[in-house]
Write a protein that holds these residues in place. Structure first.
Motif, PDB file in Angstrom:
ATOM      1  N   ARG A  91       0.839  -1.204   0.000  1.00  0.00           N
ATOM      2  CA  ARG A  91       0.000   0.000   0.000  1.00  0.00           C
ATOM      3  C   ARG A  91       0.879   1.262   0.000  1.00  0.00           C
ATOM      4  O   ARG A  91       2.014   1.236   0.480  1.00  0.00           O
ATOM      5  N   ASP A  92       0.326   2.335  -0.551  1.00  0.00           N
ATOM      6  CA  ASP A  92       1.035   3.617  -0.662  1.00  0.00           C
ATOM      7  C   ASP A  92       2.267   3.573  -1.555  1.00  0.00           C
ATOM      8  O   ASP A  92       3.111   4.461  -1.495  1.00  0.00           O
ATOM      9  N   SER A  93       2.409   2.544  -2.362  1.00  0.00           N
ATOM     10  CA  SER A  93       3.576   2.491  -3.246  1.00  0.00           C
ATOM     11  C   SER A  93       3.382   3.394  -4.451  1.00  0.00           C
ATOM     12  O   SER A  93       2.292   3.465  -5.016  1.00  0.00           O
ATOM     13  N   ASN A  94       4.446   4.062  -4.834  1.00  0.00           N
ATOM     14  CA  ASN A  94       4.438   4.839  -6.073  1.00  0.00           C
ATOM     15  C   ASN A  94       4.879   3.994  -7.252  1.00  0.00           C
ATOM     16  O   ASN A  94       4.565   4.287  -8.400  1.00  0.00           O
ATOM     17  N   LEU A 118      -2.225  -5.754  -8.245  1.00  0.00           N
ATOM     18  CA  LEU A 118      -1.873  -4.341  -8.034  1.00  0.00           C
ATOM     19  C   LEU A 118      -2.818  -3.411  -8.775  1.00  0.00           C
ATOM     20  O   LEU A 118      -3.232  -2.374  -8.242  1.00  0.00           O
ATOM     21  N   ARG A 119      -3.164  -3.765 -10.008  1.00  0.00           N
ATOM     22  CA  ARG A 119      -4.095  -2.914 -10.759  1.00  0.00           C
ATOM     23  C   ARG A 119      -5.459  -2.864 -10.070  1.00  0.00           C
ATOM     24  O   ARG A 119      -6.110  -1.827 -10.030  1.00  0.00           O
ATOM     25  N   LYS A 120      -5.881  -4.007  -9.515  1.00  0.00           N
ATOM     26  CA  LYS A 120      -7.170  -4.073  -8.835  1.00  0.00           C
ATOM     27  C   LYS A 120      -7.147  -3.239  -7.544  1.00  0.00           C
ATOM     28  O   LYS A 120      -8.081  -2.491  -7.259  1.00  0.00           O
ATOM     29  N   MET A 121      -6.051  -3.340  -6.791  1.00  0.00           N
ATOM     30  CA  MET A 121      -5.995  -2.694  -5.481  1.00  0.00           C
ATOM     31  C   MET A 121      -5.562  -1.232  -5.563  1.00  0.00           C
ATOM     32  O   MET A 121      -5.977  -0.422  -4.746  1.00  0.00           O
ATOM     33  N   LEU A 122      -4.690  -0.896  -6.512  1.00  0.00           N
ATOM     34  CA  LEU A 122      -4.105   0.451  -6.546  1.00  0.00           C
ATOM     35  C   LEU A 122      -4.417   1.232  -7.821  1.00  0.00           C
ATOM     36  O   LEU A 122      -4.064   2.392  -7.931  1.00  0.00           O
ATOM     37  N   ASN A 124      -4.386   2.775 -11.638  1.00  0.00           N
ATOM     38  CA  ASN A 124      -3.352   3.142 -12.604  1.00  0.00           C
ATOM     39  C   ASN A 124      -2.336   4.140 -12.061  1.00  0.00           C
ATOM     40  O   ASN A 124      -1.457   4.594 -12.781  1.00  0.00           O
ATOM     41  N   GLU A 125      -2.465   4.487 -10.778  1.00  0.00           N
ATOM     42  CA  GLU A 125      -1.546   5.461 -10.190  1.00  0.00           C
ATOM     43  C   GLU A 125      -0.134   4.905 -10.040  1.00  0.00           C
ATOM     44  O   GLU A 125       0.841   5.639 -10.060  1.00  0.00           O
ATOM     45  N   ILE A 126      -0.044   3.605  -9.847  1.00  0.00           N
ATOM     46  CA  ILE A 126       1.263   3.010  -9.564  1.00  0.00           C
ATOM     47  C   ILE A 126       2.019   2.705 -10.873  1.00  0.00           C
ATOM     48  O   ILE A 126       1.436   2.234 -11.843  1.00  0.00           O
ATOM     49  N   CYS A 127       3.318   3.040 -10.888  1.00  0.00           N
ATOM     50  CA  CYS A 127       4.160   2.756 -12.062  1.00  0.00           C
ATOM     51  C   CYS A 127       4.677   1.326 -11.962  1.00  0.00           C
ATOM     52  O   CYS A 127       5.359   0.971 -10.992  1.00  0.00           O
ATOM     53  N   LEU A 128       4.364   0.534 -12.949  1.00  0.00           N
ATOM     54  CA  LEU A 128       4.778  -0.876 -12.919  1.00  0.00           C
ATOM     55  C   LEU A 128       5.981  -1.121 -13.823  1.00  0.00           C
ATOM     56  O   LEU A 128       6.006  -0.705 -14.977  1.00  0.00           O
ATOM     57  N   CYS A 129       6.964  -1.830 -13.254  1.00  0.00           N
ATOM     58  CA  CYS A 129       8.127  -2.272 -14.025  1.00  0.00           C
ATOM     59  C   CYS A 129       8.145  -3.792 -13.991  1.00  0.00           C
ATOM     60  O   CYS A 129       8.105  -4.388 -12.915  1.00  0.00           O
ATOM     61  N   ILE A 130       8.208  -4.412 -15.148  1.00  0.00           N
ATOM     62  CA  ILE A 130       8.356  -5.864 -15.211  1.00  0.00           C
ATOM     63  C   ILE A 130       9.802  -6.145 -15.598  1.00  0.00           C
ATOM     64  O   ILE A 130      10.307  -5.618 -16.595  1.00  0.00           O
ATOM     65  N   VAL A 131      10.466  -6.925 -14.755  1.00  0.00           N
ATOM     66  CA  VAL A 131      11.914  -7.094 -14.907  1.00  0.00           C
ATOM     67  C   VAL A 131      12.279  -8.563 -15.092  1.00  0.00           C
ATOM     68  O   VAL A 131      12.014  -9.397 -14.222  1.00  0.00           O
ATOM     69  N   GLY A 132      12.888  -8.867 -16.232  1.00  0.00           N
ATOM     70  CA  GLY A 132      13.445 -10.202 -16.469  1.00  0.00           C
ATOM     71  C   GLY A 132      14.880 -10.197 -15.967  1.00  0.00           C
ATOM     72  O   GLY A 132      15.754  -9.585 -16.579  1.00  0.00           O
TER      73      GLY A 132
END
Ligand code: G3D
Ligand code: MG
Length: 184
Positions: A91-94, A118-122, A124-132
């Protein structure tokens, strides 16, 4: 004399305020989350000290074109192995860094579950990075680059490749995330 130089906020130079962002690491156990954050914050690899902690966060200060950024980077203490990471953690993550291991197809499926949660709970405010992570093991790759990148695009995330072992892609990942969080 001089006191009128500082009693108006408008005289504070533009851009001198510091941004504070919370970033969480998520992903299956063993994909390299702790290794990434230790590499980024302390330039260490394979240091075991943090795995004994209950919960951990490390901090990093950046200056991006005169904008000061304080990052609080939250790492799990291994609870992901027991499916015990809930909303209190993120929660409260940017920003969120969703890590998979390029040699482990299942870990990529786990990332998809995290994106949904995350999309359900937070929203579109949160910036998502998918990292391989673990691109030093390219010969054992089991997740297609094309598939991972198009999936990321389809959910409004950005995709990155890293190796905590060889220190590849990590500075770029965090710098890019910070720029995105500043714009959000
Ligand atoms: P986690 O925090 O996601 O659970 P860790 O993952 O950071 O604890 O890393 C799990 C294992 O993967 C560790 O190996 C670590 O050294 C290894 N690892 C992490 N990043 C990389 C990488 O970029 N390349 C390679 N080849 N290995 C990596 P051990 O053997 O200590 O379990
Ligand atoms: Mg860990």
């Amino acid at each position: 004399m001089g006191h009128h130089h500082h009693h108006h906020g408008s005289l504070v130079p533009r851009g001198s305020r510091a941004y504070s962002f919370k970033v969480v690491l998520l992903g299956e156990g063993c994909v390299g989350k702790t290794s990434l954050v230790l590499r980024y914050c302390e330039n260490k690899f394979n240091d075991k000290h943090i795995t004994t902690l209950q919960a951990s966060f490390l901090t990093k200060k950046l200056n991006i074109g005169g904008k000061r950024v304080n990052l609080a980077i939250w790492d799990t203490a291994g609870q992901e192995r027991f499916h015990a990471l809930g909303p209190i953690y993120y929660r409260d993550s940017n920003g969120a860094i969703l890590v998979y291991d390029i040699t482990d197809e299942d870990s990529f499926q786990k990332v998809k579950n995290w994106v949904k949660e995350l999309r359900k709970m937070l929203g579109n405010e949160i910036c998502l990075c998918i990292v391989g992570n673990k691109i030093d093991l390219e010969k054992e790759r089991h997740v297609s680059i094309q598939e991972a990148e198009s999936y990321a695009e389809s959910v409004g995330a950005k995709h990155y490749h890293t190796s905590a072992k060889q220190n590849k892609g990590i500075e770029e990942l965090f710098l890019d995330l910070c720029k995105r969080m500043i714009e959000t």
